[in-house]
Motif scaffolding. Structure first.
Motif, mmCIF file in Angstrom:
data_model
loop_
_atom_site.group_PDB
_atom_site.id
_atom_site.type_symbol
_atom_site.label_atom_id
_atom_site.label_comp_id
_atom_site.label_asym_id
_atom_site.label_seq_id
_atom_site.Cartn_x
_atom_site.Cartn_y
_atom_site.Cartn_z
ATOM 1 N N SER A 104 0.831 -1.196 0.000
ATOM 2 C CA SER A 104 0.000 0.000 0.000
ATOM 3 C C SER A 104 0.873 1.256 0.000
ATOM 4 C CB SER A 104 -0.910 0.007 1.236
ATOM 5 O OG SER A 104 -1.652 -1.187 1.317
ATOM 6 N N THR A 105 0.218 2.382 -0.163
ATOM 7 C CA THR A 105 0.914 3.666 -0.076
ATOM 8 C C THR A 105 1.250 3.948 1.381
ATOM 9 O OG1 THR A 105 -0.226 4.529 -2.008
ATOM 10 C CG2 THR A 105 0.724 6.141 -0.504
ATOM 11 N N SER A 106 2.478 4.328 1.627
ATOM 12 C CA SER A 106 2.929 4.640 2.978
ATOM 13 C C SER A 106 2.525 6.061 3.351
ATOM 14 C CB SER A 106 4.446 4.486 3.049
ATOM 15 O OG SER A 106 4.964 5.116 4.208
ATOM 16 N N PRO A 107 2.262 6.339 4.643
ATOM 17 C CA PRO A 107 1.906 7.712 5.052
ATOM 18 C C PRO A 107 3.101 8.656 5.081
ATOM 19 C CG PRO A 107 1.958 6.254 6.963
ATOM 20 C CD PRO A 107 2.150 5.377 5.764
ATOM 21 N N TRP A 108 4.316 8.153 4.916
ATOM 22 C CA TRP A 108 5.499 9.014 4.961
ATOM 23 C C TRP A 108 5.734 9.700 3.613
ATOM 24 C CZ3 TRP A 108 5.672 4.289 7.578
ATOM 25 C CH2 TRP A 108 5.895 4.379 8.952
ATOM 26 N N LEU A 109 6.433 10.821 3.680
ATOM 27 C CA LEU A 109 6.917 11.512 2.482
ATOM 28 C C LEU A 109 8.426 11.571 2.547
ATOM 29 C CD1 LEU A 109 4.379 14.484 2.162
ATOM 30 C CD2 LEU A 109 4.434 12.382 0.824
ATOM 31 N N ALA A 110 9.068 11.185 1.448
ATOM 32 C CA ALA A 110 10.535 11.164 1.408
ATOM 33 C C ALA A 110 11.067 12.504 0.931
ATOM 34 C CB ALA A 110 11.015 10.043 0.495
ATOM 35 N N ASP A 111 12.166 12.942 1.559
ATOM 36 C CA ASP A 111 12.816 14.207 1.191
ATOM 37 C C ASP A 111 13.809 13.942 0.066
ATOM 38 O OD1 ASP A 111 14.042 16.628 0.980
ATOM 39 O OD2 ASP A 111 14.408 16.889 3.132
ATOM 40 N N ALA A 112 13.732 14.786 -1.003
ATOM 41 C CA ALA A 112 14.644 14.612 -2.134
ATOM 42 C C ALA A 112 16.055 15.049 -1.805
ATOM 43 C CB ALA A 112 14.136 15.395 -3.341
#
Length: 746
Positions: free
Chosen positions: A152-160
């Motif tokens: 599934s889609t994770s609730p986290w957002l990764a920093d570029a």
């Protein structure tokens, strides 16, 4: 004692074989040696595996219910080979390979009771998408380059890494490196490509080609109205032409729109051809031929149908290079949603949801419908009377067959390096060439090329005799005959080290025009036809009102043509004592008298010089016939007059030479043009001698007489006359006022 070494060696050999087997299958030894050491920021796969993605030729995608297996052909296209052959959507390939190459580890969840209790949230077991990529190995088999299971889609957002850009993340599990049951959070998310099921991964575009490769389009319709429409072009830079059922130029914008719409066609469903019953014959076929090879790409469109509970119109279609049947939108989707809502409700109440049938339904804001394709002759033909580039026209003439009258136009080419502009000259049967009004010429040529005709009233078949149609619309006895002669195309090329002229002849084009009563509507209108073409057009009045054989229509609107260096005297007469100003060009000095009194000290030289420049730029609003009664009546008692005494240099022989050279270039055959190119040196010598030789001068007087037409009019203007030539004209009120210049200081 010898048994133990034998056993040890056998076990070692078995281990080596097992390791080699896993290495051949998975491309790594982590399956044997244990977990791969994942750390945040690390790529999901090694540099070696990422670099090997370019060699991948086999792809498998699985979910809980379905599986598709794909392979790449020699041309680099991906095809689904299981469950039935079809093309894989390029966007899917791009998304999977980009995700595989760029996925970075964000976090790893530990294997504990809390994690196991929430496995449904991660989706790697309940809603998985397993992806496997393989490349060829040296033994002729396939070696796995990457394998993973998307959750599934994770609730986290990764920093570029830049502190601003954030990426979505996905739960993922991979056993590529061993029996690793952990759940990872990785950067990137491609779950949207699976939202409609694996069947929706098929390419929904029936046709794929590069527009620059396209060379011909053939539209064939069946049934009682059986017909064929064919367009072709020689190269990607060449214009499109219609070659059947008539021969004519095509509308470039409409053809480009058709090509783009063909590329933008999207299927609602893609099904195996053995599962769909089609009619014996399509209602329409679109055959595309191009530089991609000898095999054309043919789109066959079948009859329109509606689905139960849905009032939208659909149609089936096939393409010769794909063994599938497409369901396309036949007509634009209705704006209301009632029927669609009823359709969704009906299928949701079924005992078993028809997942495969609905998996490929793709909603978009705008889907191209078959009815929106421009597939008819009226939609694709050019509605311009003479589709030509006006910059290529060297001369043209407008004449009548009923009298020896007409006007001839000739272009004198300029020189961009010397900043000399092109000049149009015109002549009549009774007068030599003189400068033409460039604005009128440009409006006429633009009207000829760009103003669309009102309609095409009749077409003759290619090769058929046009005489009956020309007679029907009175064009065998035209009011005007327009002949247009393009410039010879003279370019140079280096062949075997020699710079040689290459001359391409361009044939003249002739158009017949006649005001005639339409046999069908009874409407009186202008009709036209090109000699050698096979169409009769009803012309737009925006163009036909420019037709005129009167010299006044084409004459340059500059009232006076003189260099300031030629001015010797300027006289202003306001029905009182005239103001006489003498001018000496070399010293730029003025002297003058008023009522016999010397007023030289009072003359403002800057105002006087400005007045001369204004005279040079003065343009008439309209030239009038020399017998115009209204103008002659008013000018019997002019309000004022302006007289110029000039000392003009005689360049008539040089002008004749330039005109003759322009005429020769315009009418030359290929052989003549080549000869002229070879004689460039002698021509240049003639022009140099004309420019440097001492010339005679002669005195010229030009007197402008001005009289108001009416002071009470909402738009007052002045009538004018050049006294010496009798030419009559209309001058705008503001320009007439400016002639009453003030030269004297108080």
């Amino acid at each position: 004692m010898r048994i133990l070494p034998t056993i040890i060696l056998s076990l070692g050999a078995a281990c080596a074989v097992t390791m080699a087997t896993f290495l051949a299958i998975d491309g790594n030894l982590a399956r044997i040696t244990g977990w791969y050491r994942f750390e945040p920021g690390m790529p999901l796969f090694s540099k070696e595996n990422v670099s090997a993605l370019n060699e991948v030729c086999w792809l498998r995608i699985q979910d809980l219910h379905d599986e598709i297996v794909c392979s790449k052909d020699d041309q680099g296209e991906w095809w689904i080979i299981k469950p039935f052959k079809d093309r894989l959507a390029p966007s899917v390939v791009e998304a999977i390979f980009s995700f595989t190459a760029n996925a970075r580890l964000v976090d790893t969840l530990p294997l504990n009771n809390i994690t196991r209790a929430n496995m449904r949230e991660f989706g790697v077991e309940t809603a998985p998408h397993r992806i496997t990529l393989k490349r060829p190995d040296e033994s002729g088999g396939l070696t796995t380059v990457a394998r993973y299971t998307l959750g599934s889609t994770s609730p986290w957002l990764a920093d570029a890494g830049d502190g601003e850009t954030l990426f979505p993340t996905t739960y993922l599990r991979t056993n590529f490196y061993g029996r690793d049951k952990r759940i990872h959070v990785v950067s990137g998310n491609i779950l949207h490509i699976f939202k409609d099921g694996l069947e929706a991964l098929r390419d929904a575009s029936p046709l794929r080609f590069q527009p620059d490769e396209l060379r011909s389009i053939t539209v064939s319709t069946a049934g009682e109205q059986k017909s064929e429409l064919r367009l072709q072009r020689l190269s990607s830079e060449s214009p499109w032409s219609i070659v059947a059922p008539v021969i004519t130029t095509a509308d470039e914008d409409n053809v480009s729109e058709l090509v783009q719409n063909l590329l933008n066609l999207k299927a609602i469903r893609v099904e195996d051809s053995i599962e769909v019953q089609l009619a014996d014959e399509p209602v329409c076929t679109i055959r595309l031929e191009g530089t991609w090879g000898d095999t054309p790409r043919t789109l066959s469109i079948y009859q329109t149908f509606s689905q139960e509970g849905d009032d939208q119109k659909y149609c089936h279609a096939t393409v010769n290079e794909r063994p599938v049947v497409f369901t396309l939108q036949a007509e634009p989707r209705a704006s209301h949603t009632g029927s669609y809502a009823r359709f969704i409700q009906a299928i949701s109440e079924l005992p078993v949801l028809p997942r495969k049938a609905l998996a490929q339904v793709r909603m978009s804001n705008k889907r191209v419908a078959i009815s929106e394709l421009s597939l008819s002759l009226p939609a694709l033909r050019s509605m311009k009377f003479a589709d030509m580039d006006t910059k290529d026209i060297a001369r043209f003439s407008l004449r009548t067959t009923r009298a020896n009258s007409g006007v001839r136009m000739l272009l004198i080419p300029g020189d961009a390096e010397s900043k000399v502009e092109d000049t149009w000259m015109f002549a009549t049967a009774d007068s030599a060439y003189q400068k033409a009004e460039s604005g009128q010429i440009n409006r006429f040529l633009n009207g000829l090329s760009n103003i669309p005709v009102e309609k095409v009233v009749a077409d003759a078949a290619p090769g058929a005799d046009m005489t009956p149609l020309l007679t029907q619309y009175g064009l065998t006895d035209p009011d005007y005959v327009l002949s247009v002669l393009p410039r010879p195309c003279m370019v140079r090329a280096t062949i075997f080290g020699h710079d040689l002229p290459m001359v391409k002849d361009r044939l003249p084009r002739t158009f017949l025009l006649r005001r005639f009563t339409d046999p069908e509507s009874g409407r009186r209108a202008w009709f036209g036809a090109e000699v050698g073409a096979n169409s009769i057009c009803m012309l737009s009045t925006k163009f036909t009102r420019m037709l005129s054989l009167r010299a006044e229509k084409w004459k340059d609107r500059n009232l006076l043509d003189f260099p300031i260096s030629a001015v010797r005297r300027l006289t202003l007469d306001f029905q009182q004592a005239p103001l006489v100003l003498d001018y000496e060009y070399m010293g730029e000095t003025w002297s003058g008298t008023l009522k016999g009194e010397d007023i030289t000290p009072r003359i403002n030289p800057h105002r006087a010089a400005f007045y001369l420049r204004q005279l040079q730029k003065l343009k008439v609003a309209q030239w009038l016939d020399a017998a115009d009664e209204d103008a002659l009546a008013v000018l019997q008692n002019p309000a004022f007059s302006v007289r110029l005494d000039l000392e003009m240099t005689d360049y008539s022989d040089a002008e004749e030479t330039v005109v003759e050279q322009a005429e020769d270039t315009a009418i030359a055959s290929p052989a003549d043009s080549e000869a002229m190119l070879q004689e460039t040196g002698s021509d240049a010598a003639i022009l140099r001698s004309l420019a440097t030789m001492e010339r005679k001068t002669h005195s010229v007087v030009r007197t402008i007489q001005i009289a108001p037409a009416s002071y009470d009019s909402d738009r007052p203007f002045f009538y004018g006359r050049v006294k010496e030539t009798g030419q009559l004209f209309i001058l705008p009120f503001e320009d007439a006022q400016s002639l009453a210049g003030d030269f004297l200081d108080m």
